[in-house]
Write a protein that holds these residues in place. Structure first.
Motif, PDB file in Angstrom:
ATOM      1  N   THR A   7       0.823  -1.202   0.000  1.00 57.31           N
ATOM      2  CA  THR A   7       0.000   0.000   0.000  1.00 57.31           C
ATOM      3  C   THR A   7       0.864   1.262   0.000  1.00 57.31           C
ATOM      4  O   THR A   7       0.585   2.212  -0.735  1.00 57.31           O
ATOM      5  N   SER A  10       2.255   1.669  -3.428  1.00 55.46           N
ATOM      6  CA  SER A  10       1.195   2.131  -4.324  1.00 55.46           C
ATOM      7  C   SER A  10       0.933   3.621  -4.161  1.00 55.46           C
ATOM      8  O   SER A  10       0.754   4.338  -5.143  1.00 55.46           O
ATOM      9  N   SER A  45       4.577  -5.196 -14.480  1.00 56.30           N
ATOM     10  CA  SER A  45       3.881  -5.955 -13.442  1.00 56.30           C
ATOM     11  C   SER A  45       3.559  -7.374 -13.906  1.00 56.30           C
ATOM     12  O   SER A  45       3.247  -8.241 -13.084  1.00 56.30           O
ATOM     13  N   ARG A 107      -9.081   1.248  -5.449  1.00 61.11           N
ATOM     14  CA  ARG A 107      -8.047   0.212  -5.395  1.00 61.11           C
ATOM     15  C   ARG A 107      -7.632  -0.067  -3.947  1.00 61.11           C
ATOM     16  O   ARG A 107      -7.459  -1.217  -3.553  1.00 61.11           O
ATOM     17  N   HIS A 111      -8.226  -3.592  -2.260  1.00 65.30           N
ATOM     18  CA  HIS A 111      -6.947  -4.308  -2.168  1.00 65.30           C
ATOM     19  C   HIS A 111      -7.023  -5.343  -1.052  1.00 65.30           C
ATOM     20  O   HIS A 111      -7.381  -5.050   0.070  1.00 65.30           O
ATOM     21  N   ASN A 123      -2.681  -8.478  -5.376  1.00 67.57           N
ATOM     22  CA  ASN A 123      -1.797  -7.481  -5.992  1.00 67.57           C
ATOM     23  C   ASN A 123      -1.758  -7.664  -7.501  1.00 67.57           C
ATOM     24  O   ASN A 123      -1.852  -6.699  -8.262  1.00 67.57           O
ATOM     25  N   ASN A 127      -3.129  -5.125 -10.360  1.00 66.23           N
ATOM     26  CA  ASN A 127      -2.205  -4.651 -11.384  1.00 66.23           C
ATOM     27  C   ASN A 127      -2.726  -4.954 -12.785  1.00 66.23           C
ATOM     28  O   ASN A 127      -2.514  -4.175 -13.710  1.00 66.23           O
TER      29      ASN A 127
END
Length: 149
Positions: A7, A10, A45, A107, A111, A123, A127
């Motif tokens: 997090t 991100s 990713s 998100r 998450h 994750n 992505n």
């Protein structure tokens, strides 16, 4: 990776992207290729596919891609270009920033809860959603840029 660390990473990446887009609105676009570069950056990713701990059902790829396409629609509608003094700029639009902030908040909320309780899988799926909406949005933006040029 720990959910807290993911997090924080991100949030840091989002801040960099947000500031970069804000700055790009005051600088002319030299080449439309620069609009497509984020696709390349985010596509890294996909290396997560090499992780043996990743457990993704094939239908989850389709769901993630579909969600990304739906999310790209408001971004496509709010991203426009204009000619100023013979050069092309991204039009200033506060709605675009509101949409991006909304996506990021969504998100963060989902998450860890997105189709799985496994952090690595969550994750990866988030992505995939991001990769799909950035890809569709940036390709459409490139077409709009070419139309203005």
């Amino acid at each position: 990776m720990n959910a807290t660390i993911a997090t924080i990473i991100s949030i840091a990446i989002f801040i960099l992207i947000f500031n970069g887009l804000r700055r790009r609105m005051s600088v002319p676009i030299k080449s439309g290729v620069s609009l497509l570069l984020p696709i390349l950056y985010v596509s890294t990713s996909l290396f997560q596919l090499l992780d043996p701990k990743l457990h993704v059902v094939n239908s989850h790829y389709i769901y993630a891609f579909g969600i990304g396409i739906v999310l790209s629609i408001p971004l496509i509608m709010t991203t426009n270009f204009e000619k100023r003094s013979g050069e092309i700029f991204i039009q200033r639009n506060k709605t675009l920033f509101i949409i991006l902030i909304s996506f990021f908040v969504i998100r963060l909320i989902f998450h860890g809860h997105f189709l799985s309780n496994d952090v690595d899988t969550s994750n990866f799926l988030m992505n995939m959603v991001m990769l799909s909406y950035i890809t569709v949005w940036r390709m459409a933006s490139y077409r709009k840029y070419k139309a203005v040029k």
